[in-house]
Design a protein around this motif. Sequence first.
Motif, PDB file in Angstrom:
ATOM      1  N   TYR A  18      43.193  34.338  47.045  1.00 55.25           N
ATOM      2  CA  TYR A  18      43.937  34.295  45.788  1.00 55.25           C
ATOM      3  C   TYR A  18      43.011  34.654  44.637  1.00 55.25           C
ATOM      4  CZ  TYR A  18      47.826  31.723  47.916  1.00 55.25           C
ATOM      5  OH  TYR A  18      48.893  31.352  48.675  1.00 55.25           O
ATOM      6  N   ARG A  19      43.581  35.356  43.671  1.00 57.96           N
ATOM      7  CA  ARG A  19      42.859  35.667  42.438  1.00 57.96           C
ATOM      8  C   ARG A  19      43.791  35.330  41.283  1.00 57.96           C
ATOM      9  NH1 ARG A  19      40.585  41.604  41.371  1.00 57.96           N
ATOM     10  NH2 ARG A  19      41.867  41.777  39.537  1.00 57.96           N
ATOM     11  N   ARG A  20      43.320  34.469  40.403  1.00 55.08           N
ATOM     12  CA  ARG A  20      44.127  34.008  39.263  1.00 55.08           C
ATOM     13  C   ARG A  20      45.467  33.434  39.716  1.00 55.08           C
ATOM     14  NH1 ARG A  20      42.945  39.390  36.735  1.00 55.08           N
ATOM     15  NH2 ARG A  20      40.843  39.178  35.959  1.00 55.08           N
ATOM     16  N   GLY A  21      45.451  32.720  40.831  1.00 56.46           N
ATOM     17  CA  GLY A  21      46.641  32.044  41.322  1.00 56.46           C
ATOM     18  C   GLY A  21      47.599  32.895  42.129  1.00 56.46           C
ATOM     19  N   MET A  22      47.312  34.166  42.297  1.00 58.85           N
ATOM     20  CA  MET A  22      48.188  35.073  43.033  1.00 58.85           C
ATOM     21  C   MET A  22      47.514  35.528  44.325  1.00 58.85           C
ATOM     22  SD  MET A  22      50.876  35.311  41.157  1.00 58.85           S
ATOM     23  CE  MET A  22      51.711  36.666  41.914  1.00 58.85           C
ATOM     24  N   PRO A  23      48.250  35.562  45.449  1.00 50.55           N
ATOM     25  CA  PRO A  23      47.651  36.061  46.691  1.00 50.55           C
ATOM     26  C   PRO A  23      47.383  37.559  46.583  1.00 50.55           C
ATOM     27  CG  PRO A  23      49.983  35.608  47.004  1.00 50.55           C
ATOM     28  CD  PRO A  23      49.639  35.152  45.624  1.00 50.55           C
ATOM     29  N   THR A  41      37.228  40.954  55.366  1.00 53.22           N
ATOM     30  CA  THR A  41      38.428  41.398  54.672  1.00 53.22           C
ATOM     31  C   THR A  41      38.239  42.844  54.230  1.00 53.22           C
ATOM     32  OG1 THR A  41      39.960  40.932  52.839  1.00 53.22           O
ATOM     33  CG2 THR A  41      37.623  40.531  52.429  1.00 53.22           C
ATOM     34  N   ASP A  42      39.347  43.521  54.008  1.00 51.42           N
ATOM     35  CA  ASP A  42      39.264  44.878  53.463  1.00 51.42           C
ATOM     36  C   ASP A  42      39.530  44.880  51.955  1.00 51.42           C
ATOM     37  OD1 ASP A  42      41.943  44.290  53.575  1.00 51.42           O
ATOM     38  OD2 ASP A  42      42.545  46.192  54.456  1.00 51.42           O
ATOM     39  N   TYR A  43      39.596  43.712  51.359  1.00 49.39           N
ATOM     40  CA  TYR A  43      39.823  43.573  49.921  1.00 49.39           C
ATOM     41  C   TYR A  43      38.559  43.985  49.170  1.00 49.39           C
ATOM     42  CZ  TYR A  43      41.038  41.323  45.489  1.00 49.39           C
ATOM     43  OH  TYR A  43      41.312  41.060  44.174  1.00 49.39           O
ATOM     44  N   THR A  44      38.673  44.983  48.302  1.00 43.29           N
ATOM     45  CA  THR A  44      37.501  45.503  47.597  1.00 43.29           C
ATOM     46  C   THR A  44      37.573  45.347  46.081  1.00 43.29           C
ATOM     47  OG1 THR A  44      38.479  47.713  47.523  1.00 43.29           O
ATOM     48  CG2 THR A  44      37.023  47.208  49.398  1.00 43.29           C
ATOM     49  N   ASP A  45      38.716  44.951  45.547  1.00 43.01           N
ATOM     50  CA  ASP A  45      38.884  44.823  44.102  1.00 43.01           C
ATOM     51  C   ASP A  45      38.329  43.480  43.625  1.00 43.01           C
ATOM     52  OD1 ASP A  45      39.622  45.299  41.497  1.00 43.01           O
ATOM     53  OD2 ASP A  45      41.712  44.684  41.798  1.00 43.01           O
ATOM     54  N   VAL A  46      37.024  43.314  43.776  1.00 43.12           N
ATOM     55  CA  VAL A  46      36.367  42.058  43.445  1.00 43.12           C
ATOM     56  C   VAL A  46      34.994  42.351  42.850  1.00 43.12           C
ATOM     57  CG1 VAL A  46      35.396  41.776  45.751  1.00 43.12           C
ATOM     58  CG2 VAL A  46      35.834  39.762  44.368  1.00 43.12           C
ATOM     59  N   GLN A  47      34.570  41.505  41.921  1.00 46.07           N
ATOM     60  CA  GLN A  47      33.281  41.678  41.263  1.00 46.07           C
ATOM     61  C   GLN A  47      32.358  40.521  41.624  1.00 46.07           C
ATOM     62  OE1 GLN A  47      32.771  44.468  39.482  1.00 46.07           O
ATOM     63  NE2 GLN A  47      34.869  44.988  40.031  1.00 46.07           N
ATOM     64  N   LEU A  48      31.061  40.753  41.587  1.00 44.90           N
ATOM     65  CA  LEU A  48      30.099  39.680  41.799  1.00 44.90           C
ATOM     66  C   LEU A  48      30.315  38.596  40.748  1.00 44.90           C
ATOM     67  CD1 LEU A  48      26.830  41.622  42.667  1.00 44.90           C
ATOM     68  CD2 LEU A  48      28.385  40.449  44.220  1.00 44.90           C
ATOM     69  N   ASN A  49      30.166  37.343  41.141  1.00 44.09           N
ATOM     70  CA  ASN A  49      30.342  36.153  40.306  1.00 44.09           C
ATOM     71  C   ASN A  49      31.797  35.839  39.971  1.00 44.09           C
ATOM     72  OD1 ASN A  49      27.552  35.536  40.178  1.00 44.09           O
ATOM     73  ND2 ASN A  49      27.329  37.144  38.638  1.00 44.09           N
ATOM     74  N   GLN A  50      32.714  36.628  40.439  1.00 46.78           N
ATOM     75  CA  GLN A  50      34.132  36.354  40.219  1.00 46.78           C
ATOM     76  C   GLN A  50      34.562  35.158  41.082  1.00 46.78           C
ATOM     77  OE1 GLN A  50      36.656  39.597  41.385  1.00 46.78           O
ATOM     78  NE2 GLN A  50      38.369  38.814  40.218  1.00 46.78           N
ATOM     79  N   ILE A  51      35.424  34.308  40.534  1.00 44.46           N
ATOM     80  CA  ILE A  51      35.908  33.157  41.284  1.00 44.46           C
ATOM     81  C   ILE A  51      37.208  33.521  42.005  1.00 44.46           C
ATOM     82  CG2 ILE A  51      36.812  30.804  41.121  1.00 44.46           C
ATOM     83  CD1 ILE A  51      34.852  30.330  38.847  1.00 44.46           C
TER      84      ILE A  51
END
Length: 120
Positions: A18-23, A41-51
Amino acid sequence: MEHRLSQRVQGKLGLLVYRRGMPVATGQIRDASKRGLFIATDYTDVQLNQILELEFRFPDKQEKQFRRLKAHVVRKSDEGIGLDFEGVDNDGFAISSLMHWLTRHHRSVSYFPVRRQQAY
């Protein structure tokens, strides 16, 4: 040479990311410690230090309750994401339960299978 502060436990357990409450993605825990974990995972839309939030449940338990943990991204690779629990508010019991479950179950469990997105 790699120096870890806590022991890693190998295992496989499907989860939702989940990101910002959304799957936003599915994944599978590959190894974990009391301080963090690595998910395939194949999820790539993520940044370092992101929660991110991770939701999972133990398939062999009588309870049908999903558990959710927060973690921040410390590593990205083609195979997945490395996450750290430090610095975010988490339920210590959920982390301990996850570690205990992974220690006892070395088989592949995938309620949320990792699927590669196809290019069209």
